[in-house]
Design a protein around this motif. Structure first.
Motif, PDB file in Angstrom:
ATOM      1  N   LEU A  49       0.825  -1.204   0.000  1.00 60.53           N
ATOM      2  CA  LEU A  49       0.000   0.000   0.000  1.00 60.53           C
ATOM      3  C   LEU A  49       0.859   1.255   0.000  1.00 60.53           C
ATOM      4  O   LEU A  49       1.946   1.277   0.574  1.00 60.53           O
ATOM      5  CB  LEU A  49      -0.919   0.028   1.219  1.00 60.53           C
ATOM      6  CG  LEU A  49      -1.933  -1.100   1.363  1.00 60.53           C
ATOM      7  CD1 LEU A  49      -2.771  -0.879   2.623  1.00 60.53           C
ATOM      8  CD2 LEU A  49      -2.822  -1.191   0.136  1.00 60.53           C
TER       9      LEU A  49
ATOM     10  N   TYR B  79      -7.863   1.900  -0.866  1.00 59.30           N
ATOM     11  CA  TYR B  79      -8.004   0.517  -0.408  1.00 59.30           C
ATOM     12  C   TYR B  79      -8.310   0.552   1.072  1.00 59.30           C
ATOM     13  O   TYR B  79      -7.563   1.146   1.871  1.00 59.30           O
ATOM     14  CB  TYR B  79      -6.732  -0.285  -0.652  1.00 59.30           C
ATOM     15  CG  TYR B  79      -6.863  -1.733  -0.217  1.00 59.30           C
ATOM     16  CD1 TYR B  79      -7.491  -2.666  -1.041  1.00 59.30           C
ATOM     17  CD2 TYR B  79      -6.390  -2.139   1.031  1.00 59.30           C
ATOM     18  CE1 TYR B  79      -7.639  -3.982  -0.631  1.00 59.30           C
ATOM     19  CE2 TYR B  79      -6.537  -3.458   1.441  1.00 59.30           C
ATOM     20  CZ  TYR B  79      -7.162  -4.366   0.608  1.00 59.30           C
ATOM     21  OH  TYR B  79      -7.324  -5.671   1.020  1.00 59.30           O
ATOM     22  N   SER B  80      -9.424  -0.044   1.465  1.00 62.31           N
ATOM     23  CA  SER B  80      -9.813  -0.080   2.871  1.00 62.31           C
ATOM     24  C   SER B  80      -9.077  -1.213   3.575  1.00 62.31           C
ATOM     25  O   SER B  80      -9.270  -2.385   3.250  1.00 62.31           O
ATOM     26  CB  SER B  80     -11.329  -0.280   3.009  1.00 62.31           C
ATOM     27  OG  SER B  80     -11.674  -0.527   4.363  1.00 62.31           O
ATOM     28  N   ARG B  81      -8.251  -0.871   4.554  1.00 67.54           N
ATOM     29  CA  ARG B  81      -7.510  -1.881   5.300  1.00 67.54           C
ATOM     30  C   ARG B  81      -8.419  -2.639   6.258  1.00 67.54           C
ATOM     31  O   ARG B  81      -8.145  -3.784   6.590  1.00 67.54           O
ATOM     32  CB  ARG B  81      -6.363  -1.223   6.067  1.00 67.54           C
ATOM     33  CG  ARG B  81      -5.309  -0.595   5.160  1.00 67.54           C
ATOM     34  CD  ARG B  81      -4.302   0.190   5.959  1.00 67.54           C
ATOM     35  NE  ARG B  81      -4.944   1.308   6.642  1.00 67.54           N
ATOM     36  CZ  ARG B  81      -4.428   1.940   7.701  1.00 67.54           C
ATOM     37  NH1 ARG B  81      -3.264   1.556   8.194  1.00 67.54           N
ATOM     38  NH2 ARG B  81      -5.060   2.945   8.262  1.00 67.54           N
TER      39      ARG B  81
ATOM     40  N   ASN C  79     -10.717  -4.691   3.665  1.00 70.45           N
ATOM     41  CA  ASN C  79      -9.937  -5.417   2.660  1.00 70.45           C
ATOM     42  C   ASN C  79     -10.581  -5.349   1.273  1.00 70.45           C
ATOM     43  O   ASN C  79     -10.756  -6.353   0.589  1.00 70.45           O
ATOM     44  CB  ASN C  79      -9.747  -6.885   3.069  1.00 70.45           C
ATOM     45  CG  ASN C  79      -8.878  -7.022   4.299  1.00 70.45           C
ATOM     46  OD1 ASN C  79      -7.889  -6.316   4.458  1.00 70.45           O
ATOM     47  ND2 ASN C  79      -9.264  -7.921   5.193  1.00 70.45           N
ATOM     48  N   GLU C  80     -10.962  -4.104   0.879  1.00 73.46           N
ATOM     49  CA  GLU C  80     -11.566  -3.921  -0.441  1.00 73.46           C
ATOM     50  C   GLU C  80     -11.373  -2.478  -0.896  1.00 73.46           C
ATOM     51  O   GLU C  80     -11.050  -1.594  -0.095  1.00 73.46           O
ATOM     52  CB  GLU C  80     -13.061  -4.253  -0.395  1.00 73.46           C
ATOM     53  CG  GLU C  80     -13.858  -3.340   0.523  1.00 73.46           C
ATOM     54  CD  GLU C  80     -15.325  -3.725   0.594  1.00 73.46           C
ATOM     55  OE1 GLU C  80     -15.678  -4.806   0.090  1.00 73.46           O
ATOM     56  OE2 GLU C  80     -16.114  -2.927   1.154  1.00 73.46           O
ATOM     57  N   LEU C  81     -11.585  -2.254  -2.192  1.00 75.35           N
ATOM     58  CA  LEU C  81     -11.515  -0.901  -2.719  1.00 75.35           C
ATOM     59  C   LEU C  81     -12.730  -0.104  -2.270  1.00 75.35           C
ATOM     60  O   LEU C  81     -13.821  -0.644  -2.107  1.00 75.35           O
ATOM     61  CB  LEU C  81     -11.472  -0.916  -4.247  1.00 75.35           C
ATOM     62  CG  LEU C  81     -10.290  -1.606  -4.939  1.00 75.35           C
ATOM     63  CD1 LEU C  81     -10.366  -1.373  -6.433  1.00 75.35           C
ATOM     64  CD2 LEU C  81      -8.964  -1.122  -4.391  1.00 75.35           C
TER      65      LEU C  81
ATOM     66  N   THR D  48     -10.006   6.853  -5.332  1.00 76.40           N
ATOM     67  CA  THR D  48     -10.367   5.539  -4.786  1.00 76.40           C
ATOM     68  C   THR D  48      -9.252   5.040  -3.893  1.00 76.40           C
ATOM     69  O   THR D  48      -8.068   5.175  -4.230  1.00 76.40           O
ATOM     70  CB  THR D  48     -10.625   4.537  -5.927  1.00 76.40           C
ATOM     71  OG1 THR D  48     -11.717   5.011  -6.716  1.00 76.40           O
ATOM     72  CG2 THR D  48     -10.965   3.160  -5.387  1.00 76.40           C
TER      73      THR D  48
ATOM     74  N   GLU E 163      -4.406  -1.413  -7.675  1.00 76.86           N
ATOM     75  CA  GLU E 163      -5.737  -1.429  -8.285  1.00 76.86           C
ATOM     76  C   GLU E 163      -6.501  -0.140  -7.965  1.00 76.86           C
ATOM     77  O   GLU E 163      -7.184   0.420  -8.837  1.00 76.86           O
ATOM     78  CB  GLU E 163      -6.526  -2.643  -7.784  1.00 76.86           C
ATOM     79  CG  GLU E 163      -7.881  -2.820  -8.463  1.00 76.86           C
ATOM     80  CD  GLU E 163      -8.634  -4.037  -7.952  1.00 76.86           C
ATOM     81  OE1 GLU E 163      -9.741  -4.284  -8.458  1.00 76.86           O
ATOM     82  OE2 GLU E 163      -8.120  -4.728  -7.040  1.00 76.86           O
ATOM     83  N   ALA E 164      -6.384   0.340  -6.744  1.00 72.20           N
ATOM     84  CA  ALA E 164      -7.045   1.592  -6.366  1.00 72.20           C
ATOM     85  C   ALA E 164      -6.461   2.763  -7.148  1.00 72.20           C
ATOM     86  O   ALA E 164      -7.189   3.660  -7.592  1.00 72.20           O
ATOM     87  CB  ALA E 164      -6.903   1.831  -4.865  1.00 72.20           C
TER      88      ALA E 164
ATOM     89  N   MET F  11      -3.634   3.499  -0.992  1.00 69.05           N
ATOM     90  CA  MET F  11      -3.946   2.914  -2.289  1.00 69.05           C
ATOM     91  C   MET F  11      -3.055   1.715  -2.545  1.00 69.05           C
ATOM     92  O   MET F  11      -1.851   1.761  -2.258  1.00 69.05           O
ATOM     93  CB  MET F  11      -3.710   3.910  -3.426  1.00 69.05           C
ATOM     94  CG  MET F  11      -4.707   5.019  -3.572  1.00 69.05           C
ATOM     95  SD  MET F  11      -4.324   6.013  -5.055  1.00 69.05           S
ATOM     96  CE  MET F  11      -5.520   7.333  -4.876  1.00 69.05           C
ATOM     97  N   ASN F  12      -3.656   0.656  -3.087  1.00 70.44           N
ATOM     98  CA  ASN F  12      -2.849  -0.373  -3.723  1.00 70.44           C
ATOM     99  C   ASN F  12      -2.840  -0.066  -5.216  1.00 70.44           C
ATOM    100  O   ASN F  12      -3.399   0.938  -5.665  1.00 70.44           O
ATOM    101  CB  ASN F  12      -3.375  -1.777  -3.407  1.00 70.44           C
ATOM    102  CG  ASN F  12      -4.806  -1.988  -3.885  1.00 70.44           C
ATOM    103  OD1 ASN F  12      -5.395  -1.130  -4.551  1.00 70.44           O
ATOM    104  ND2 ASN F  12      -5.385  -3.127  -3.547  1.00 70.44           N
TER     105      ASN F  12
END
Length: 202
Positions: free
Chosen positions: A18, A54-56, A59-61, A52, A40-41, A37-38
């Protein structure tokens, strides 16, 4: 942006892969929030123009504003010197924080207010609401606006010479407001002035 180091930032196992992301209001320059952000985000942000993260915890965008409507519309992004953190400049739609505040950081509300005022004056110039003093100035034209700048400059100068700090602040506020109106009429922004002063400084 192609060399962002998503794998270098690693203060805990939870955050592997991240990047920390600081979000800043593109107009006022006020810091709004911190997210992560990862890859994908990051790619979704670029593709959609909506910031956008990444929710830690989930565990999702998640796209900021997808439930509240308080989106962060992407303006530009900058990587830091090690390419392992991002500065995102965005135009916020509504408050950024879940508390309903402009920022997640409790910095003074005055931060960035002059740039916010510049945006308000720009909207008055675009929309021309009938009950607005600013609208009346634009209708009267450059001579009236320039006259007001001159008058307020004289009044601020008088208060400065008299050593009246509180009155000087009041008159200087009037001067700055009318100068911003004149800048808008001349299609000049604070950024233009910053560029000019930076050129002189360098």
């Amino acid at each position: 942006m192609n060399n962002l180091n998503f794998d270098n930032f690693n203060f805990s196992k939870l955050s592997d892969g991240l990047l920390p992301v600081i979000v800043q209001d593109a107009a006022t320059l006020r810091v709004l929030m911190l997210g992560y952000m990862n890859r994908e985000a990051f790619e979704k942000t670029v593709a959609t123009g909506k910031v956008t993260f990444y929710s830690r915890s989930r565990n999702e965008l998640w796209t900021k504003g997808e439930t509240s409507g308080h989106y962060l519309n992407l303006v530009e992004m900058y990587a830091d010197c090690d390419s392992d953190a991002l500065l995102v400049k965005a135009n916020p739609i509504g408050p950024t924080c879940h508390r309903g505040t402009t920022s997640c950081f409790d910095t003074p509300e005055r931060e960035g207010f002059i740039r916010h005022l510049e945006q308000v004056i720009e909207s008055r110039h675009r929309e021309m609401p009938e009950d607005s003093y600013t609208t009346k100035l634009f209708i009267k034209g450059v001579k009236k606006i320039a006259q007001k700048v001159g008058e307020e400059a004289v009044e601020a100068t008088i208060e400065a010479v008299d050593g009246n700090r509180s009155r000087f602040i009041y008159e200087a506020g009037d001067l700055l407001y009318h100068l911003l109106v004149l800048l808008r009429h001349m299609d000049v922004t604070l950024e233009d002035l910053e560029d000019e002063l930076l050129l002189r400084h360098s």
